[in-house]
Design a protein around this motif. Structure first.
Motif, PDB file in Angstrom:
ATOM      1  N   VAL A   1       6.730   6.092   4.980  1.00 41.94           N
ATOM      2  CA  VAL A   1       5.285   6.273   4.947  1.00 41.94           C
ATOM      3  C   VAL A   1       4.983   7.158   3.739  1.00 41.94           C
ATOM      4  O   VAL A   1       5.558   8.241   3.604  1.00 41.94           O
ATOM      5  CB  VAL A   1       4.761   6.956   6.227  1.00 41.94           C
ATOM      6  CG1 VAL A   1       3.254   7.196   6.128  1.00 41.94           C
ATOM      7  CG2 VAL A   1       5.097   6.128   7.447  1.00 41.94           C
ATOM      8  N   VAL A   2       4.104   6.687   2.869  1.00 43.10           N
ATOM      9  CA  VAL A   2       3.678   7.477   1.722  1.00 43.10           C
ATOM     10  C   VAL A   2       2.391   8.185   2.149  1.00 43.10           C
ATOM     11  O   VAL A   2       1.384   7.537   2.413  1.00 43.10           O
ATOM     12  CB  VAL A   2       3.433   6.606   0.475  1.00 43.10           C
ATOM     13  CG1 VAL A   2       3.060   7.482  -0.714  1.00 43.10           C
ATOM     14  CG2 VAL A   2       4.648   5.746   0.162  1.00 43.10           C
TER      15      VAL A   2
ATOM     16  N   ALA B   1      -1.755   8.058  -2.375  1.00 40.97           N
ATOM     17  CA  ALA B   1      -0.689   7.375  -1.633  1.00 40.97           C
ATOM     18  C   ALA B   1      -0.511   5.949  -2.155  1.00 40.97           C
ATOM     19  O   ALA B   1       0.621   5.491  -2.361  1.00 40.97           O
ATOM     20  CB  ALA B   1      -1.010   7.369  -0.145  1.00 40.97           C
ATOM     21  N   LYS B   2      -1.616   5.251  -2.393  1.00 40.65           N
ATOM     22  CA  LYS B   2      -1.532   3.868  -2.873  1.00 40.65           C
ATOM     23  C   LYS B   2      -1.010   3.788  -4.298  1.00 40.65           C
ATOM     24  O   LYS B   2      -0.331   2.815  -4.661  1.00 40.65           O
ATOM     25  CB  LYS B   2      -2.881   3.178  -2.737  1.00 40.65           C
ATOM     26  CG  LYS B   2      -3.174   2.858  -1.279  1.00 40.65           C
ATOM     27  CD  LYS B   2      -4.469   2.130  -1.091  1.00 40.65           C
ATOM     28  CE  LYS B   2      -4.636   1.818   0.397  1.00 40.65           C
ATOM     29  NZ  LYS B   2      -5.976   1.418   0.741  1.00 40.65           N
ATOM     30  N   SER B   3      -1.281   4.792  -5.101  1.00 41.82           N
ATOM     31  CA  SER B   3      -0.747   4.824  -6.455  1.00 41.82           C
ATOM     32  C   SER B   3       0.788   4.883  -6.421  1.00 41.82           C
ATOM     33  O   SER B   3       1.468   4.133  -7.125  1.00 41.82           O
ATOM     34  CB  SER B   3      -1.324   6.037  -7.187  1.00 41.82           C
ATOM     35  OG  SER B   3      -0.858   6.116  -8.499  1.00 41.82           O
ATOM     36  N   ALA B   4       1.329   5.754  -5.576  1.00 44.37           N
ATOM     37  CA  ALA B   4       2.788   5.855  -5.427  1.00 44.37           C
ATOM     38  C   ALA B   4       3.360   4.588  -4.797  1.00 44.37           C
ATOM     39  O   ALA B   4       4.404   4.073  -5.238  1.00 44.37           O
ATOM     40  CB  ALA B   4       3.138   7.076  -4.588  1.00 44.37           C
ATOM     41  N   TYR B   5       2.691   4.079  -3.772  1.00 42.98           N
ATOM     42  CA  TYR B   5       3.099   2.849  -3.079  1.00 42.98           C
ATOM     43  C   TYR B   5       3.215   1.692  -4.079  1.00 42.98           C
ATOM     44  O   TYR B   5       4.233   0.997  -4.124  1.00 42.98           O
ATOM     45  CB  TYR B   5       2.053   2.557  -2.007  1.00 42.98           C
ATOM     46  CG  TYR B   5       2.108   1.213  -1.332  1.00 42.98           C
ATOM     47  CD1 TYR B   5       2.829   1.035  -0.162  1.00 42.98           C
ATOM     48  CD2 TYR B   5       1.390   0.131  -1.826  1.00 42.98           C
ATOM     49  CE1 TYR B   5       2.851  -0.198   0.488  1.00 42.98           C
ATOM     50  CE2 TYR B   5       1.401  -1.092  -1.191  1.00 42.98           C
ATOM     51  CZ  TYR B   5       2.137  -1.256  -0.035  1.00 42.98           C
ATOM     52  OH  TYR B   5       2.152  -2.469   0.589  1.00 42.98           O
ATOM     53  N   ASN B   6       2.182   1.481  -4.885  1.00 39.26           N
ATOM     54  CA  ASN B   6       2.187   0.384  -5.855  1.00 39.26           C
ATOM     55  C   ASN B   6       3.277   0.548  -6.896  1.00 39.26           C
ATOM     56  O   ASN B   6       3.912  -0.432  -7.295  1.00 39.26           O
ATOM     57  CB  ASN B   6       0.812   0.259  -6.525  1.00 39.26           C
ATOM     58  CG  ASN B   6      -0.234  -0.276  -5.575  1.00 39.26           C
ATOM     59  OD1 ASN B   6       0.068  -1.036  -4.656  1.00 39.26           O
ATOM     60  ND2 ASN B   6      -1.477   0.131  -5.776  1.00 39.26           N
TER      61      ASN B   6
ATOM     62  N   GLY C   1      10.484  -2.631  -7.401  1.00 39.02           N
ATOM     63  CA  GLY C   1      11.324  -3.557  -6.646  1.00 39.02           C
ATOM     64  C   GLY C   1      11.498  -3.235  -5.174  1.00 39.02           C
ATOM     65  O   GLY C   1      12.256  -3.925  -4.487  1.00 39.02           O
ATOM     66  N   ILE C   2      10.823  -2.224  -4.661  1.00 38.79           N
ATOM     67  CA  ILE C   2      10.935  -1.913  -3.234  1.00 38.79           C
ATOM     68  C   ILE C   2      10.047  -2.880  -2.456  1.00 38.79           C
ATOM     69  O   ILE C   2       8.891  -3.089  -2.802  1.00 38.79           O
ATOM     70  CB  ILE C   2      10.528  -0.448  -2.944  1.00 38.79           C
ATOM     71  CG1 ILE C   2      11.377   0.525  -3.769  1.00 38.79           C
ATOM     72  CG2 ILE C   2      10.638  -0.140  -1.457  1.00 38.79           C
ATOM     73  CD1 ILE C   2      12.879   0.386  -3.571  1.00 38.79           C
ATOM     74  N   ASP C   3      10.592  -3.481  -1.411  1.00 39.42           N
ATOM     75  CA  ASP C   3       9.856  -4.444  -0.589  1.00 39.42           C
ATOM     76  C   ASP C   3       8.678  -3.764   0.107  1.00 39.42           C
ATOM     77  O   ASP C   3       8.845  -2.733   0.769  1.00 39.42           O
ATOM     78  CB  ASP C   3      10.807  -5.041   0.446  1.00 39.42           C
ATOM     79  CG  ASP C   3      10.208  -6.184   1.240  1.00 39.42           C
ATOM     80  OD1 ASP C   3       8.972  -6.367   1.205  1.00 39.42           O
ATOM     81  OD2 ASP C   3      10.985  -6.894   1.897  1.00 39.42           O
ATOM     82  N   ALA C   4       7.501  -4.338  -0.038  1.00 39.29           N
ATOM     83  CA  ALA C   4       6.279  -3.762   0.536  1.00 39.29           C
ATOM     84  C   ALA C   4       6.358  -3.622   2.055  1.00 39.29           C
ATOM     85  O   ALA C   4       5.702  -2.743   2.622  1.00 39.29           O
ATOM     86  CB  ALA C   4       5.070  -4.605   0.150  1.00 39.29           C
TER      87      ALA C   4
END
Length: 168
Positions: free
Chosen positions: A98-99, A120-125, A131-134
């Motif tokens: 969880v970010v 959080a979404k900036s880091a997530y994207n 290459g990390i699976d969403a």
């Protein structure tokens, strides 16, 4: 004889009342057991309580990233940290993260929730672009609700403007 009968009956009634009263008492939980003693599924803080009360852990390998005041764009340092986090996630494929987006306490609650979400979404994207699976990632914003530091100084506020990575 009647006196002994009433005494026996009242004694039995007292015992029944005591048994009824203590039957509902909770068992004392031993919280001193180590994770190794508790066995499988104890990777989270093991207190012997239900899953809803377990706290997620943050592996030492997953580092927080920090943001400038009122910003959600990634600095070169944040990008390097995210690359390290992505490398760790690639070698630990069963871990989901969880970010969490966090802010300092300046601004309204609503604004900080929105800013924490953008962080959080900036880091997530960025992790997805590495290459990390969403499906292994999710985001949440805490805004100013979970500060790392509570002093009213620039040094303290900078610790609160972060994205934190919590394994689940």
């Amino acid at each position: 004889m009647k006196k002994n009968g009433w005494m026996a009956l009242s004694t039995m009634a007292l015992l029944a009342a005591l048994l009824f009263a203590f039957a509902g008492c909770a068992k004392k939980v031993d919280t001193t057991k180590s994770t190794a003693e508790m066995g499988e599924g104890a990777g989270m803080k093991g207190s012997g309580m239900g899953a809803e009360e377990l706290q997620p852990i943050q592996p030492k390998e997953l580092k927080n990233i920090f943001f400038d005041y009122d910003r959600f764009d990634l600095s070169p340092e944040a990008r390097a940290t995210l690359a390290d986090n992505a490398a760790w996630l690639e070698s630990n494929t069963s871990v989901k993260v969880v970010v969490e987006g966090h802010c300092d306490d300046r601004g309204t609650n609503e604004y900080n929730i929105a800013l924490g979400d953008r962080r959080a979404k900036s880091a997530y994207n960025y992790l997805i672009n590495l290459g990390i699976d969403a499906s292994r990632l999710s985001t949440i914003s805490y805004g100013e609700e979970k500060p790392e530091c509570t002093e009213q100084t620039d040094a303290c506020w900078s610790k609160n403007r972060r994205a934190q990575f919590v394994a689940k």
